[in-house]
Scaffold this active site. Sequence first.
Site, PDB file in Angstrom:
ATOM      1  N   GLU A   1       0.740  -1.231   0.023  1.00 46.15           N
ATOM      2  CA  GLU A   1       0.085   0.059   0.047  1.00 46.15           C
ATOM      3  C   GLU A   1       0.610   1.265  -0.041  1.00 46.15           C
ATOM      4  O   GLU A   1       0.377   2.232  -0.475  1.00 46.15           O
ATOM      5  CB  GLU A   1      -0.914   0.027   1.238  1.00 46.15           C
ATOM      6  CG  GLU A   1      -2.196  -1.029   1.129  1.00 46.15           C
ATOM      7  CD  GLU A   1      -2.813  -1.147  -0.093  1.00 46.15           C
ATOM      8  OE1 GLU A   1      -3.068  -0.157  -0.800  1.00 46.15           O
ATOM      9  OE2 GLU A   1      -3.249  -2.125  -0.542  1.00 46.15           O
TER      10      GLU A   1
ATOM     11  N   HIS B   1       3.494   6.553  -5.080  1.00 45.30           N
ATOM     12  CA  HIS B   1       2.746   7.068  -6.618  1.00 45.30           C
ATOM     13  C   HIS B   1       1.954   8.265  -6.454  1.00 45.30           C
ATOM     14  O   HIS B   1       2.012   9.115  -7.154  1.00 45.30           O
ATOM     15  CB  HIS B   1       1.965   5.684  -7.023  1.00 45.30           C
ATOM     16  CG  HIS B   1       1.794   6.004  -8.610  1.00 45.30           C
ATOM     17  ND1 HIS B   1       1.046   4.942  -9.364  1.00 45.30           N
ATOM     18  CD2 HIS B   1       2.227   6.715  -9.690  1.00 45.30           C
ATOM     19  CE1 HIS B   1       1.045   5.242 -10.499  1.00 45.30           C
ATOM     20  NE2 HIS B   1       1.709   6.321 -10.865  1.00 45.30           N
TER      21      HIS B   1
END
Length: 684
Positions: free
Chosen positions: A472, A478
Site C-alpha cells: 500500500e 505513486h
Amino acid sequence: MTDAPNPLLESPTLPYQVPPYDRILPEHYLPAFTEAFAQHRAEVEAIIADPAPATFENTFVALERSGALLDRVAHAFYTVSSAHATDEIQAIDEQLAPLMAAHEDAVKLDAGLYARIAAVRARLDDLGLTGEDRYLVERWYRETTHAGAALDDDAKQKLTALNQRLSTLSTQFEKNLLADTNDLAVVFTDAAELDGLSDGELSAAAVAAAERGLEDSYLVTLPLFTGHPYLESLTRRDSRERLLAASRARAARGNANDNVDVVREIVRLRAERAELLGYPSHAAYITSDETAGSPEVVHDLLRRLAAPAAANARAEQAGLQALVDATDDPYPLAAHDWPYVTEQVRREKYDIDTAALRPWFEAERVLQDGVFAAAHRLYGVSFTERHDIPTYHPDARVFEVSDEDGSAVGLFVLDLYTRDTKRGGAWMNPIVSESALRGTLPVVANNLNVPKPAAGEPTLLSLDFVTTLFHEFGHALHGLFARTTYPHFSGTSVFRDFVEFPSQVNEMWLMWPEILDSYARHIDTDEPIPADVVERLRASETFNQGFLTSEYLAAAWLDQAWHSLSADEAAADLDVPAFEAAALAEIGLDNPLVPTRYSTTYFAHVFSGGYSAGYYSYIWSEVLDADTVEWFRENGGLARENGERFRRRLLGVGGSKDPLEAYRDFRGRDADIAPLLKRRGLES
C-alpha cells in the site's frame, strides 16, 4: 445544522489544504456537496457558453480549473465513508450515490461540452501541443466518448438512469457487506478454542469482544478475502472450520444482509449499459479503455496461467494429505485445513514457522525502519510525524514528507487498525490531489485492517501484513511523487490495469537485506532474524504458489465471467452459487480445497469498488512488476540513482502519459513475462 459556517465551504487554511476534520460534522457533507455540484456545473456552463471558438486554453485548461470545490468535498467525504462509516455517514453515502452519478453524467454527457472537446481534438495535429497538454486532449475526448457523450438524447437519458441506479446498488453492496462482516465475526468463549494464537492476537480478540460488550469472550473479525490469517495457527479443526465458514457465508442468500439480488441487478444493469454504449459486454466496455484492450486478451492470459497453477495446487494438496495421513489422527483434508497444514509442511521442509516470526515485525519499527527507510534510501525522502493536523479518526496518523533538499513533497496518513466502521481490506486514497495548475501538493492515506491489541501492548504484524504495508505504501509513493500540471492526471490516475504495478514493485524491499536487517528486529532482544531463517524464507518463495495463484486466478476469472455476459444473458434469473461453480469449472479452478479468494457476494473489488471486469489487473501488473524487479537486481538494487530513475520516469509522471510508454521509457523495452512465470513457479 447550526448557523455556524460550513467548514467544507471555507477556503482551505490548514497545511497542505487538509480538510478541517476537527470541525466537520456529518450534517455538513450534503449541503457542501449541493453547493459544490452547483458551482462546478456553473463553471462548466460558462465554458460551453463562451462565444469564442473552442481552444485548448478556454476548454481544457478551463475544465481542469473547474470543480476544485467538489474535489475537496468529495475527497474529504469518501476518505471517511470508507474508513469510518458510522450509521450517519452510511446514510449520507446512500443519499449521495445517485446525486454524484447524476452530476458526473451532467458534465460528461453534455452535448455542448462534447462539441467543444471534439472540435479541439479534430485540430489536434495543427495546434502544436506536446506532452501532457496533447495527452489531456486525447484523454478527455476518449473518456467522454467512452462515457456516452456521443449518444442521442434518449439514449443519454436511459444511460443516466442506469448510472444512478448502479451507484445506489454499489453503495448498498458495500453497506450490506460491512454489516454482515460485523455480524458474522466469530465469537469464542474459551481461550482454548484459539490455541495456537499468540498472546497479542488473543489480546486483540479480547479487546474486540469487549468493545461489543461481550464479557469473557474473544471476537475474531473477518478480513475482506475468503481466508483468514489465523487459519495458519489455530490447532483446532472446529475453530478453523467455524472461521472459514463464517467468511464464506458473508452476504449470502438468507442472511440479514443478503447481496444476491444486489449482485444480479448490478450485473444486469452493467450489461445493459454496455449494450447501450455499443459493446457486447461490460468486460468489453471496461477493457477497451485499459492497456489490455479487450477481454479476449485478458482471458488468454488467465487461461495460460490457470492450468499450471491448478496442477501445482493439486500436487501441493497431495503433499498435504500425505502429511496428515502420516499423523496419529488422519483426516481428509478440507479447505479450512489447508493453511494450517501448509504451515506444518513449511516448518518441515524449510524449518520456518511464519507465525513465530511476528516478534520480529513490530509495527512501528516496520514502518520507520522498513517502509520509510527504503523510501529514504531510494528516493531521498524523509518523514516527520505531525500532531497538529486534524484527522477523521484518532487512529489515523499524519507524516510530513520532505525531499532531499528539504522541500515539501506532501502528507502521508496511516490508518493501521481494524474497526467496525472501516471497510475490509487495505487501500490507498487521496485526501488532496496534486496539481500545479491548482497549486496543491498531495495528501494520501493508507488504510489497513490490523487487529488492535490492548493498550500498552505492541502491535506485532504477520508477514502478510508486512507485505501489505509495503504494498500500500507503493500506492502512496505513486500518489506523493506524481508531479503533473493537471488534476486529471494526478497521483494514481492511471489505467486500472497499470495502477497496481508501482505498489507491487515496492513489495520487493521488505526482503532486501539491508532493509530487512534494519526493521526485522526481535521485540525483546533487538536481535535480527537469523540469517539462515532469511535464506529459508527466500528459498520458500515459490512454496504454496499453486494455491495462492489458483485462488487469485479463480477470483479474476469469476469477475470476467460475470462481466462477460451479454444483456440478454444477464437478464436471466441467474443462480449465484451455480454460476460461480460453472465459471470455475470452465477454467479448471473448481478445486473445493482451494476456494476463490473472493466469492461473489463479498467481492467488493468488483461490485462496490473500481475493479469491475478489472480484477485481472493484479496479475497483469505483476508482469511489469516482476520484470522491474529483475531490472533493479541487474542494476545494483537499492541504489539512489535507481530510485531516481524509477521516480522520474514512472512514479513522477502520474497519469500524464501512456503508462506502457512510461514503462518503456524506464525499462528500455516492453515487459517480459518470464520473470513472473518463474516467481510463481509456472515455467512449465
